[in-house]
Write a protein that holds these residues in place. Sequence first.
Motif, PDB file in Angstrom:
ATOM      1  N   ALA A  62     -14.989  18.930  -5.734  1.00  0.00           N
ATOM      2  CA  ALA A  62     -14.398  17.715  -5.163  1.00  0.00           C
ATOM      3  C   ALA A  62     -12.970  17.488  -5.630  1.00  0.00           C
ATOM      4  O   ALA A  62     -12.354  16.486  -5.274  1.00  0.00           O
ATOM      5  N   GLU A  63     -12.443  18.406  -6.425  1.00  0.00           N
ATOM      6  CA  GLU A  63     -11.127  18.200  -7.038  1.00  0.00           C
ATOM      7  C   GLU A  63     -10.024  18.049  -5.995  1.00  0.00           C
ATOM      8  O   GLU A  63      -9.219  17.117  -6.054  1.00  0.00           O
ATOM      9  N   TRP A  64      -9.979  18.957  -5.006  1.00  0.00           N
ATOM     10  CA  TRP A  64      -8.913  18.898  -4.013  1.00  0.00           C
ATOM     11  C   TRP A  64      -9.064  17.675  -3.112  1.00  0.00           C
ATOM     12  O   TRP A  64      -8.078  17.002  -2.779  1.00  0.00           O
ATOM     13  N   PHE A  65     -10.276  17.355  -2.705  1.00  0.00           N
ATOM     14  CA  PHE A  65     -10.508  16.201  -1.845  1.00  0.00           C
ATOM     15  C   PHE A  65     -10.009  14.925  -2.525  1.00  0.00           C
ATOM     16  O   PHE A  65      -9.320  14.109  -1.912  1.00  0.00           O
ATOM     17  N   CYS A  66     -10.357  14.753  -3.796  1.00  0.00           N
ATOM     18  CA  CYS A  66      -9.950  13.545  -4.522  1.00  0.00           C
ATOM     19  C   CYS A  66      -8.441  13.512  -4.734  1.00  0.00           C
ATOM     20  O   CYS A  66      -7.816  12.445  -4.659  1.00  0.00           O
ATOM     21  N   LYS A  67      -7.857  14.664  -5.003  1.00  0.00           N
ATOM     22  CA  LYS A  67      -6.403  14.713  -5.200  1.00  0.00           C
ATOM     23  C   LYS A  67      -5.683  14.326  -3.923  1.00  0.00           C
ATOM     24  O   LYS A  67      -4.709  13.557  -3.946  1.00  0.00           O
ATOM     25  N   TRP A  68      -6.146  14.854  -2.794  1.00  0.00           N
ATOM     26  CA  TRP A  68      -5.522  14.506  -1.518  1.00  0.00           C
ATOM     27  C   TRP A  68      -5.674  13.022  -1.222  1.00  0.00           C
ATOM     28  O   TRP A  68      -4.729  12.349  -0.793  1.00  0.00           O
TER      29      TRP A  68
ATOM     30  N   SER B 184      -3.278   7.694  -0.436  1.00  0.00           N
ATOM     31  CA  SER B 184      -3.383   6.241  -0.578  1.00  0.00           C
ATOM     32  C   SER B 184      -2.075   5.598  -1.017  1.00  0.00           C
ATOM     33  O   SER B 184      -1.891   4.394  -0.840  1.00  0.00           O
ATOM     34  N   THR B 185      -1.174   6.406  -1.589  1.00  0.00           N
ATOM     35  CA  THR B 185       0.112   5.867  -2.046  1.00  0.00           C
ATOM     36  C   THR B 185       1.304   6.492  -1.330  1.00  0.00           C
ATOM     37  O   THR B 185       2.445   6.216  -1.685  1.00  0.00           O
TER      38      THR B 185
ATOM     39  N   LEU C  64     -10.128   4.941  -0.418  1.00  0.00           N
ATOM     40  CA  LEU C  64     -10.515   4.765   0.978  1.00  0.00           C
ATOM     41  C   LEU C  64     -10.194   3.362   1.459  1.00  0.00           C
ATOM     42  O   LEU C  64      -9.710   3.157   2.575  1.00  0.00           O
ATOM     43  N   TRP C  65     -10.453   2.382   0.615  1.00  0.00           N
ATOM     44  CA  TRP C  65     -10.179   0.988   0.974  1.00  0.00           C
ATOM     45  C   TRP C  65      -8.680   0.749   1.133  1.00  0.00           C
ATOM     46  O   TRP C  65      -8.249   0.012   2.023  1.00  0.00           O
ATOM     47  N   MET C  66      -7.879   1.403   0.292  1.00  0.00           N
ATOM     48  CA  MET C  66      -6.420   1.257   0.392  1.00  0.00           C
ATOM     49  C   MET C  66      -5.884   1.830   1.694  1.00  0.00           C
ATOM     50  O   MET C  66      -4.819   1.413   2.170  1.00  0.00           O
ATOM     51  N   LEU C  67      -6.601   2.778   2.282  1.00  0.00           N
ATOM     52  CA  LEU C  67      -6.198   3.365   3.557  1.00  0.00           C
ATOM     53  C   LEU C  67      -6.855   2.671   4.748  1.00  0.00           C
ATOM     54  O   LEU C  67      -6.901   3.213   5.848  1.00  0.00           O
ATOM     55  N   SER C  68      -7.393   1.470   4.500  1.00  0.00           N
ATOM     56  CA  SER C  68      -7.959   0.587   5.540  1.00  0.00           C
ATOM     57  C   SER C  68      -9.298   1.054   6.088  1.00  0.00           C
ATOM     58  O   SER C  68      -9.719   0.605   7.162  1.00  0.00           O
TER      59      SER C  68
END
Length: 743
Positions: A161-167, A172-173, A212-216
């Motif tokens: 899950a490392e790449w998914f979380c990094k992306w 989000s910012t 996810l919430w930050m990206l609406s």
Amino acid sequence: MAKYLLLVLFYACYTFALDIKASQTGFSLAESYLTLLWHHRVYLYAAAALAFGLWFSLKVALSRKSCEKDAVSGARGAEKQEKPHQVHVSGVKIFYGSQTGTAKGFANMLSEDVKTLGFPAEVIDMKDYDPDDRLADECVSGSVCVFLVATYTDGQPTESAEWFCKWLEEASTDFRYGKTYLKGLRYAVFGLGNSVYVGHYNTVCKNVDKWLWMLSAKRLMTRGEGDCNVVKSRHGSVQADFQAWKGKFLSRLQALGKCEKKICGGNCKTGNSCKSETDRKEEEEEETSKEIGSEAELMESSSDGEESDVTGERKSVVDLEDLGNLMTSARKAKGKIGSQRDGEVVKVSKLNGVKKIDDDGERREMITPALREALTKQGYKLIGSHSGVKLCRWTKSMLRGRGGCYKHTFYGIESHRCMEATPSLACANKCVFCWRHHTNPVGTEWRWKTDPAEKILQDALEKHQDMIRQFRGVPGVKPERYDEGLAVKHCALSLVGEPIMYPEINAFIRLLHSRRISSFLVTNAQFPEEIRTLDPVTQLYVSVDASTKDSLKKIDRPLFRDFWPRFLDSLKALGEKRQRTVYRLTLVKAWNVEEMQAYAELIALGRPDFIEVKGVTYCGESSASSLTMANVPWHQEVVAFVQQLAAMLPEYEVACEHEHSNCLLIAHEKFKLDGEWWTWIDYERFQDLVRARRDGGGQRTFSALDYMARTPGWALFGAREQGFDPADTRFQRRNKTKDISGC
């Protein structure tokens, strides 16, 4: 408009009347009318145009109204016609990030349950999914996305899950994606963590939910958090936590599929709750039971869209002057929960007693049903709620006359009479070379139900004897050794876990000695005070798996934040013991074999009697560890390491070798008398010394030199036998699965 028309007509008639009076004398009546019409033709044209305009305006207005009615009725009819065919959930996509396979198993379970509800389901490994290209498509696909993510070392995501979380974090910012990049995506998050890791508990799932919430994206339900720590787990285990969360998710999914409920749109904090009273009560209980890690976390969760006002009485907007009161309430809540949990802790005292609590029956068992099933499959005979015993492969080997373990070579134990057991399956480390692949529980203090030492020992002996009896009549088993094996003479407290964590470990050791059973206890150097208060054992081991702080953290992966000071203090505590002490070094090639000088400094700190150096045993591929066969040193490499290390230690020499176990022994020169090594143990003498100490009320002491015995020549380093007892026959396995169990 009507009033204006009347005024014009009135004016025209008035003018007409005046003109009639003026012209009655000169013209006939007919000529007068014609003349009048001609002179006032402008007024007639204006009146006609006004009447036509009024008629046309009314006509257009009535036509528009009729069209709107037809359009509304047509739309309603179309809506009624299409409503039965509208699809609210096109499917469920379950993403998982797993290291040991638990999250993957949960994903497959959830997929089967979703399919039983009639929804299509797809299980996706995060490492095989490109969020940059595909995640935005889920916003319009009508699917619900579920994220099952585990938190790994130091609060980091698993490798898959490392790449998914990094992306996700970067998106989000990143202004190029925008705050509405995932608007329309419906999701739910469940995390797998362990509250023992203070500060890192379920960090990954919290971050994924936040990003996810930050990206609406829209939360389908409140985030779920599974706890592997059975003491703090709300439902008793991470499996039970997942089952509880899964039930709520399936109910919410089924309701969403029927369009009976609206998902949370993030407007709860405006005062309009989007949750039913039952949901609010359930979530209030759930949030109350969770540990409040910090006031910041509390504020964050209250600002998240899915968190509604659970009481229905609080204001949705907090005034600035009320912020201090809110933070004070948070601190009080945290302190209240902390004090309640502190009352459930059972710590090992300096007198090796147990800090008793009134609600002992309410504390949970260490072995959960899932853990019991996993350990049973591995061959463990579980005892009570936190202990176990297993037959060592060297016990089986010596019953057949095929040789004993390295303890037989180094210290003279009879391997076929040795019972490998543990009174605590829990451990404070997660070593990369763990034989059990981390199926055992972890913890930093004793928080479970405590079984009495008498019952543990009695059940352990019975289960061990039952396993020995299975060898009756087996071809190759020597009858005399079978009979001897039924009478346990040695106990290796090194099966799994951290035996010294058991609150009644001293009582357990005294029971062993009362039956004239020798004790070999292994600890992972994280409990210095317990080492100091430990009763004399036949031989006390400390695992020294690395010599620097960084390498120890990498190899042992300890739970304690202050693991390095604890490690050093444990070595100092070992140096204070008068009985036999041992450093056990496990060499992991390319990880810890180049720290020669640092090892020498640690040896000077603890001044052990012996130093066992063993090449790591490869236990097969495991998602819980990155260890491979490339990390296993050859015996010649271990010999070279030992010789270099011994050359740096002024009072130590290489004494023994057991080539079959890829292990060598460095001994202190005090065990070399008149040129002969005395590394073996006089077990009968040891039991006599222990009895004398007990009869003297603990005032009489003895040292390691009081119960040593001469080492036979075949066990010495450099001998032709390389540590194999010539009384036995060496057996070479060919094309068979290697049994890696044993001490």
